[in-house]
Design a protein around this motif. Structure first.
Motif, PDB file in Angstrom:
ATOM      1  N   GLN A 248       0.832  -1.203   0.000  1.00 59.14           N
ATOM      2  CA  GLN A 248       0.000   0.000   0.000  1.00 59.14           C
ATOM      3  C   GLN A 248       0.869   1.256   0.000  1.00 59.14           C
ATOM      4  OE1 GLN A 248      -3.436   0.486  -0.185  1.00 59.14           O
ATOM      5  NE2 GLN A 248      -2.726   2.594  -0.437  1.00 59.14           N
ATOM      6  N   SER A 252       1.100   4.047  -3.008  1.00 65.69           N
ATOM      7  CA  SER A 252       0.867   5.476  -2.771  1.00 65.69           C
ATOM      8  C   SER A 252       2.038   6.309  -3.266  1.00 65.69           C
ATOM      9  CB  SER A 252       0.626   5.722  -1.279  1.00 65.69           C
ATOM     10  OG  SER A 252      -0.536   5.047  -0.840  1.00 65.69           O
ATOM     11  N   GLN A 253       3.268   5.783  -3.043  1.00 65.26           N
ATOM     12  CA  GLN A 253       4.445   6.500  -3.536  1.00 65.26           C
ATOM     13  C   GLN A 253       4.447   6.572  -5.065  1.00 65.26           C
ATOM     14  OE1 GLN A 253       7.689   4.329  -1.791  1.00 65.26           O
ATOM     15  NE2 GLN A 253       7.544   5.380   0.195  1.00 65.26           N
ATOM     16  N   HIS A 255       1.852   6.431  -7.037  1.00 65.37           N
ATOM     17  CA  HIS A 255       0.780   7.340  -7.477  1.00 65.37           C
ATOM     18  C   HIS A 255       1.215   8.798  -7.336  1.00 65.37           C
ATOM     19  CE1 HIS A 255      -3.767   8.519  -7.211  1.00 65.37           C
ATOM     20  NE2 HIS A 255      -3.205   8.877  -8.354  1.00 65.37           N
ATOM     21  N   THR A 263      -6.775   7.285  -9.921  1.00 66.04           N
ATOM     22  CA  THR A 263      -6.650   6.283  -8.859  1.00 66.04           C
ATOM     23  C   THR A 263      -5.720   5.179  -9.342  1.00 66.04           C
ATOM     24  OG1 THR A 263      -8.557   5.009  -9.660  1.00 66.04           O
ATOM     25  CG2 THR A 263      -8.986   6.720  -8.021  1.00 66.04           C
ATOM     26  N   SER A 277      -4.903   3.640  -4.165  1.00 60.49           N
ATOM     27  CA  SER A 277      -4.389   4.978  -3.923  1.00 60.49           C
ATOM     28  C   SER A 277      -5.294   5.960  -4.654  1.00 60.49           C
ATOM     29  CB  SER A 277      -2.948   5.109  -4.430  1.00 60.49           C
ATOM     30  OG  SER A 277      -2.463   6.430  -4.201  1.00 60.49           O
ATOM     31  N   PRO A 278      -5.805   6.948  -3.960  1.00 56.60           N
ATOM     32  CA  PRO A 278      -5.596   7.279  -2.549  1.00 56.60           C
ATOM     33  C   PRO A 278      -6.109   6.167  -1.629  1.00 56.60           C
ATOM     34  CG  PRO A 278      -6.598   9.144  -3.734  1.00 56.60           C
ATOM     35  CD  PRO A 278      -6.645   7.965  -4.636  1.00 56.60           C
ATOM     36  N   ALA A 279      -5.421   5.992  -0.516  1.00 59.19           N
ATOM     37  CA  ALA A 279      -5.752   4.893   0.392  1.00 59.19           C
ATOM     38  C   ALA A 279      -7.138   5.062   1.001  1.00 59.19           C
ATOM     39  CB  ALA A 279      -4.698   4.821   1.501  1.00 59.19           C
TER      40      ALA A 279
END
Length: 719
Positions: A248, A252-253, A255, A263, A277-279
């Protein structure tokens, strides 16, 4: 039927057959605008034979036009015109004047009424086409009248209609002037209008095609970058066995590095979403009922077929119901690279296509349309009024609108007239990009030109009639003096006579000489103007060549150092005013002296050319400036660049250059070349001197050289 009637009928038939043949091939001017010349046949018939033979000639001649146009209105409208000209001839009214009155009072209103009631032409076109037909009527009437004047056999045609009253020399001369001016002015105006319109169309379509190519390249680049990002992400995540929390974080990194994705998500082998992502998206759904994407094409293609896949446009679910385009790739366990354990997917931000649309906005009329392989609309410029995800419906305009360029109707599918001129480019994934330019502005330009032609014609006729009356009055003054001399009521015996009362040959001869002198003068003037124009073009060409030689390097074709120093002030001022950044990169080829010493200077020249070609290919924005700075050094000036991606772009260039194989065919040598790059990025306010920027880039280049060559050292400048 007597012999004279048979003679007239034969003559009218021959004229009709000639008109029939000519009318089969109307002269195309623009779109559905055509010039009709076969109607000259019934104009001649009306002047020589009268209304009913003119009608007979018209029916034959108009059959050719009926075949060409497939419209019965030609018999009615032009049949009335033929009768009108014949009746006017019986009343000693000149054909040109009669035809002018016919089209102004009767012809154009009737034609307008017919077009508006019985055709599907847009209302904006009807008035123009009616006016065009009126101008066309004046053209063939003037030509027919001139042919009668210029053909001696028509003068002595014994069965022709005779004037009721003898015409004055003044009236004959005035009418002849009017005919000459009308024919020459109209033909010259039509030729000029046609050439101007063709040139305008060519420039317009070239502009549309260039815009389509540029925007297609930007769109393709946008897709390729994000497709490669997903591929790289899949390979990166497949290298090691990560835990759910770590995956996760990595997602996110990733993205964050690619904001072009709305997304991103991870799915396991059961197609359940295990990361997003976004989480916060995952927290909106119950953990007991994970979202499943097994039926989605992007999961099937990536997981089952094990390939990077770009989907058509579809409606999202779970994380929103907006239209999206998904890019997905399979994930593998580090111990087994053949059995996928899930997928990674990114949903493209379709709003980015609006940014691409705004790249090339020098023409405010152009609009962009992007559709997928299923003919669904991915993006459309706002002015088109087309909804995203809707099916792209279009039609072709009527075959009567002849154009060398493709035309299309989108919102007006039932219209005969074209709505847009367009150029299209198909992307590698099957998407199709259209650049559309409204056809109406071009048609409006043509309409305005014809209106101007008609206005100039009227003004010219008024001036011509006035001037010709003045001139003819002066020319007939000696004849009036002769009449006064022999008049029993005249007491003037001291008048000097230029000609006798039997033959005005001298007057006509003088007129001819004046006309000849005028024609020669115009010819000399045109010849002089042509020579001046040719010399001007040659001088401008020479100046362009001198400027190119002064600003470009002769070997590579790149700009030289002098050009860079002169151009930088303009670039810096623009970026300073708009608070934008500038990237400066200094490139030095590694071991270039070794290439020259080992393979010869010809190989060195080939190396420089290859590097220049790759630079121009990789840095092809209009604002990028590629310079051969000296020897084996190159300089890149990149204003208004993407600060987040420029370093990656430069490093990609460095890697691609290292893979290029340079071949010297003269001695069959093959070799590679690498480059060290020193680059800096700073606000436009950093310095107005290119030397200051290059100095900082040179410091980075020195570090790149001394850290092993084939390196990129990139820093950001502080104010």
């Amino acid at each position: 039927m007597n012999r004279i009637d048979k003679h007239k009928l034969l003559f009218a038939t021959i004229l009709g057959l000639i008109g029939f043949t000519v009318n089969l091939y109307p002269i195309h001017l623009f779109a559905n605008v055509q010039l009709i010349l076969g109607n000259v046949a019934y104009v001649i018939s009306a002047i020589l034979l009268g209304p009913w033979y003119a009608l007979y000639t018209a029916m034959i001649a108009l059959s050719g036009l009926m075949i060409a146009w497939d419209s019965l209105h030609v018999y009615f409208l032009f049949g009335i015109e033929a009768i009108f000209l014949g009746l006017a001839r019986r009343r000693d009214i000149y054909a040109l004047y009669a035809n002018f009155g016919f089209w102004l009072i009767l012809g154009m209103p009737l034609f307008y009424l017919y077009l508006s009631q019985f055709t599907e032409l847009p209302n904006g076109h009807v008035a123009f086409i009616s006016l065009k037909q009126g101008i066309n009527g004046l053209v063939y009437t003037s030509i027919g009248s001139l042919l009668i004047i210029l053909t001696p056999s028509f003068w002595h045609f014994k069965d022709k209609i005779k004037d009721i009253q003898r015409r004055t020399f003044n009236a004959q001369l005035t009418y002849t002037f009017s005919l000459i001016i009308t024919v020459t002015l109209l033909i010259a105006a039509l030729m000029f209008n046609n050439q101007f319109i063709e040139r305008h169309q060519s420039l317009l379509y070239s502009n549309i095609k260039n815009s389509a190519d540029n925007l297609a390249a930007s769109t393709q680049s946008y897709l390729d970058v994000h497709s490669q990002a997903i591929t790289n992400a899949a390979q990166w995540l497949s290298l090691n066995d990560h835990g759910a929390n770590e995956e996760q974080i990595l997602l996110s990194q990733l993205h964050a590095n690619y904001p072009g994705f709305i997304t991103m998500l991870l799915a396991d082998e059961q197609a359940n979403i295990i990361g997003a992502s976004p989480a916060s998206l995952l927290r909106q759904h119950s953990t007991h009922t994970p979202l499943n994407i097994a039926e989605r094409d992007y999961f099937i293609e990536a997981f089952i077929n094990q390939r990077t896949f770009t989907s058509p446009l579809f409606v999202g679910k779970g994380f929103g119901n907006d239209p999206i385009v998904a890019i997905s790739a399979p994930l593998y366990h580090p111990s087994n690279v053949h059995e996928p354990i899930g997928i990674v997917e990114g949903s493209l931000d379709l709003n980015q296509f609006k940014l691409i649309d705004e790249i090339d906005k020098h023409n405010e009329h152009q609009t962009m349309l992007l559709i997928d392989e299923n003919m669904r609309i991915i993006y459309a410029s706002e002015s088109l009024g087309l909804a995203t995800l809707s099916e792209f419906n279009y039609s072709r305009p009527s075959d009567k609108y002849i154009s060398p360029y493709p035309m299309i109707n989108i919102s007006q599918n039932n219209e005969m007239a074209p709505e847009y001129v367009y150029a299209s480019v198909t992307l590698t994934n099957g998407w199709k990009l259209f650049i559309l330019n409204p056809f109406r502005p071009l048609a409006k330009l043509v309409e305005n030109m014809y209106l101007a032609t008609f206005a100039i014609l009227i003004l010219s006729l008024v001036i011509a009639i006035y001037l010709s009356r003045v001139v003819s009055s002066r020319l007939t003054l000696p004849l009036e003096n002769i009449a006064n001399k022999f008049s029993t009521q005249s007491n003037k015996t001291d008048i000097d006579y230029a000609v006798d009362n039997e033959s005005p040959k001298e007057i006509f001869s003088l007129f001819q000489r004046l006309q000849q002198s005028k024609s020669q003068l115009i010819g000399y003037q045109l010849e002089l103007e042509e020579k001046v124009a040719m010399r001007t073009v040659e001088l401008e060409h020479a100046n362009s060549q001198l400027k190119a030689l002064a600003e470009k390097d002769s070997l590579t074709g790149l700009y030289n150092r002098r050009y860079a120093e002169n151009k930088f002030a303009e670039v810096q001022e623009l970026c300073q005013r708009s608070d934008e950044v500038i990237a400066i990169a200094l490139l030095d080829l590694d071991k270039f002296k070794f290439i020259n010493d080992t393979y010869g200077h010809h190989s060195g020249d080939l190396t420089l050319k290859a590097v220049a070609e790759q630079l121009l290919y990789d840095f092809k924005r209009n604002s990028d400036i590629v310079v051969r700075y000296g020897g084996e050094e190159f300089l890149l000036i990149m204003p208004l660049c993407n600060a987040l991606k420029i370093e990656e772009h430069l490093d990609n260039f460095r890697q691609r250059l290292a893979k290029i194989v340079i071949e010297n065919k003269e001695d069959n040598h093959q070799f590679n070349v690498t480059t060290s790059i020193g680059a800096v990025l700073g606000n436009g306010t950093y310095s107005t001197s290119l030397e200051d920027w290059v100095k900082q880039a040179d410091i980075n280049l020195y570090q790149a050289k001394h850290s092993g060559r084939n390196k990129l050292v990139f820093t950001t400048l502080s104010e």
